[in-house]
Design a protein around this motif. Structure first.
Motif, PDB file in Angstrom:
ATOM      1  N   UNK A 191       0.893  -1.212   0.077  1.00  0.00           N
ATOM      2  CA  UNK A 191      -0.011  -0.009  -0.006  1.00  0.00           C
ATOM      3  C   UNK A 191       0.859   1.313  -0.257  1.00  0.00           C
ATOM      4  N   UNK A 192       2.168   1.244   0.489  1.00  0.00           N
ATOM      5  CA  UNK A 192       2.743   2.484   0.510  1.00  0.00           C
ATOM      6  C   UNK A 192       3.290   2.885  -0.751  1.00  0.00           C
ATOM      7  N   UNK A 193       3.169   2.029  -1.867  1.00  0.00           N
ATOM      8  CA  UNK A 193       3.454   2.363  -3.140  1.00  0.00           C
ATOM      9  C   UNK A 193       2.317   2.868  -3.901  1.00  0.00           C
ATOM     10  N   UNK A 194       1.064   2.990  -3.372  1.00  0.00           N
ATOM     11  CA  UNK A 194      -0.083   3.335  -4.100  1.00  0.00           C
ATOM     12  C   UNK A 194       0.152   4.715  -4.433  1.00  0.00           C
ATOM     13  N   UNK A 195      -0.311   5.628  -5.758  1.00  0.00           N
ATOM     14  CA  UNK A 195      -0.165   6.691  -6.017  1.00  0.00           C
ATOM     15  C   UNK A 195      -1.421   7.038  -6.617  1.00  0.00           C
ATOM     16  N   UNK A 196      -1.793   8.327  -6.955  1.00  0.00           N
ATOM     17  CA  UNK A 196      -3.053   8.651  -7.952  1.00  0.00           C
ATOM     18  C   UNK A 196      -3.253   7.887  -8.920  1.00  0.00           C
ATOM     19  N   UNK A 197      -2.250   7.165  -9.507  1.00  0.00           N
ATOM     20  CA  UNK A 197      -2.569   6.291 -10.844  1.00  0.00           C
ATOM     21  C   UNK A 197      -2.864   4.931 -10.298  1.00  0.00           C
ATOM     22  N   UNK A 198      -2.937   4.677  -8.904  1.00  0.00           N
ATOM     23  CA  UNK A 198      -3.605   3.422  -8.385  1.00  0.00           C
ATOM     24  C   UNK A 198      -2.554   2.756  -7.810  1.00  0.00           C
ATOM     25  N   UNK A 199      -2.563   1.227  -7.615  1.00  0.00           N
ATOM     26  CA  UNK A 199      -1.807   0.385  -7.059  1.00  0.00           C
ATOM     27  C   UNK A 199      -0.584   0.119  -7.920  1.00  0.00           C
ATOM     28  N   UNK A 200       0.516  -0.106  -7.226  1.00  0.00           N
ATOM     29  CA  UNK A 200       1.623  -0.594  -8.078  1.00  0.00           C
ATOM     30  C   UNK A 200       1.831  -2.149  -7.693  1.00  0.00           C
ATOM     31  N   UNK A 201       2.337  -2.790  -8.700  1.00  0.00           N
ATOM     32  CA  UNK A 201       2.244  -4.467  -8.430  1.00  0.00           C
ATOM     33  C   UNK A 201       3.633  -5.035  -9.196  1.00  0.00           C
ATOM     34  N   UNK A 202       4.125  -6.144  -8.427  1.00  0.00           N
ATOM     35  CA  UNK A 202       5.066  -6.807  -9.073  1.00  0.00           C
ATOM     36  C   UNK A 202       5.229  -8.106  -8.629  1.00  0.00           C
ATOM     37  N   UNK A 203       5.689  -9.101  -9.652  1.00  0.00           N
ATOM     38  CA  UNK A 203       5.621 -10.544  -9.301  1.00  0.00           C
ATOM     39  C   UNK A 203       6.370 -10.846  -8.404  1.00  0.00           C
ATOM     40  N   UNK A 204       6.325 -12.054  -7.674  1.00  0.00           N
ATOM     41  CA  UNK A 204       6.921 -12.729  -6.948  1.00  0.00           C
ATOM     42  C   UNK A 204       7.311 -14.088  -7.151  1.00  0.00           C
ATOM     43  N   UNK A 205       8.593 -14.533  -7.014  1.00  0.00           N
ATOM     44  CA  UNK A 205       8.755 -15.926  -7.256  1.00  0.00           C
ATOM     45  C   UNK A 205       9.038 -16.575  -6.018  1.00  0.00           C
ATOM     46  N   UNK A 206       8.883 -18.029  -6.001  1.00  0.00           N
ATOM     47  CA  UNK A 206       9.492 -18.698  -4.739  1.00  0.00           C
ATOM     48  C   UNK A 206      10.812 -19.003  -5.267  1.00  0.00           C
TER      49      UNK A 206
END
Length: 320
Positions: A191-206
């Protein structure tokens, strides 16, 4: 701004879905979900043994008792999602645990999970981070093959096989909310990466089972239902899912390119991958408009960048 419906602990959301901050690692990092329907309840993921008080508190805030929980659905058996499952089930007398076929044996006998984690982190760290990891009796485990339906007081929850992050991963479709509970398949969105453009997302590997093409296929499977939202373990509810899904696929392809450009296996490869991934994800966060400083971004993403580097290395080695 599109972001989590309410990222605070035990925040009541619409459609009878409650986001529970499990307290793992740091606040607003690791979520479990409580679904309430006609006086009955289900948890989706549960965090660690240390998360149990927060889960039971969320239940009590909805006016329910542990005896009114019918299901614990585990998206996969990584310890930040399922480490507390056995201990939680001891507190839920009528519940059954729903687990992917590849994950179910590890919930019935978690000794391999414990041994593997202990070899990496040490017994003291396992106890500090996860608490006691205890088995679930086999008769209380329901093996959820692709297409399995969980009936929560008439509310049907569809379990779909979604490999890529791990081969024992499932996601849960809730028609009532037109949303998926995605575990780690739909990446991370802090949530700290949210901006007026919306949420920020990145992939996660195991670290051991990252598979880029199956992961992209799983993301496309989720998007095909045209969901209104995704409920991520890390962290909370996000909308704007078609944009986020396209960005995840784009980033998975970029991760593969970075991995293929890394030096051959040896002392420099891991450091090279960590540096390359850091540069890539921080650049994307800046382009997204994040107000965090580079140092703050690095701190927030350091663990995930390390895990992604490990996952890419194992994938490279497996390919030969």
């Amino acid at each position: 701004m599109t972001s989590a419906s309410d990222p605070s602990t035990n925040a009541a959301c619409e459609h009878g879905i409650v986001t529970v901050d499990t307290g793992f690692h740091r606040p607003v990092f690791d979520a479990a979900y409580l679904i309430v329907e006609n006086g009955r309840a289900a948890f989706v993921d549960c965090g660690t043994q240390h998360s149990i008080p927060a889960l039971l508190d969320a239940l009590a805030r909805q006016g329910l008792t542990p005896a009114e929980v019918d299901w614990l659905i585990l998206t996969h058996v990584h310890l930040d999602h399922a480490g507390g499952a056995g201990a939680l089930m001891r507190r839920l007398p009528n519940a059954r645990a729903v687990v992917h076929p590849r994950g179910a044996p590890h919930m019935i006998d978690p000794s391999v999970l414990v041994a593997g984690a202990t070899a990496v982190y040490g017994a003291e760290e396992i106890e500090r981070s996860y608490g006691e990891i205890v088995p679930i009796p086999a008769e209380r485990v329901v093996v959820a093959k692709d297409g399995h339906v969980v009936d929560l007081a008439g509310r049907l929850l569809l379990c779909v096989d979604t490999p890529g992050h791990a081969r024992h991963h499932l996601c849960v479709w809730d028609q009532r909310s037109r949303a998926w509970f995605t575990g780690d398949t739909f990446g991370l969105s802090y949530r700290e990466f949210d901006t007026p453009r919306g949420p920020f997302v990145l992939p996660t590997s195991s670290p051991v089972q990252f598979e880029p093409e199956p992961l992209k296929a799983s993301i496309r499977t989720l998007l095909a239902r045209d969901p209104e939202a995704m409920y991520l373990t890390h962290y909370g509810r996000v909308g704007d899912v078609q944009r986020l899904g396209a960005e995840l696929i784009e980033q998975i392809d970029a991760m593969v390119r970075l991995a293929r450009a890394a030096p051959a296996a040896g002392g420099d490869r891991h450091a090279h991958l960590v540096a390359a991934l850091s540069d890539y994800f921080l650049a994307r966060a800046r382009a997204h408009g994040s107000a965090l400083t580079p140092a703050q971004m690095q701190e927030a993403l350091a663990v995930d960048i390390e895990l992604n580097a490990q996952g890419l290395e194992v994938w490279l080695d497996r390919r030969g």
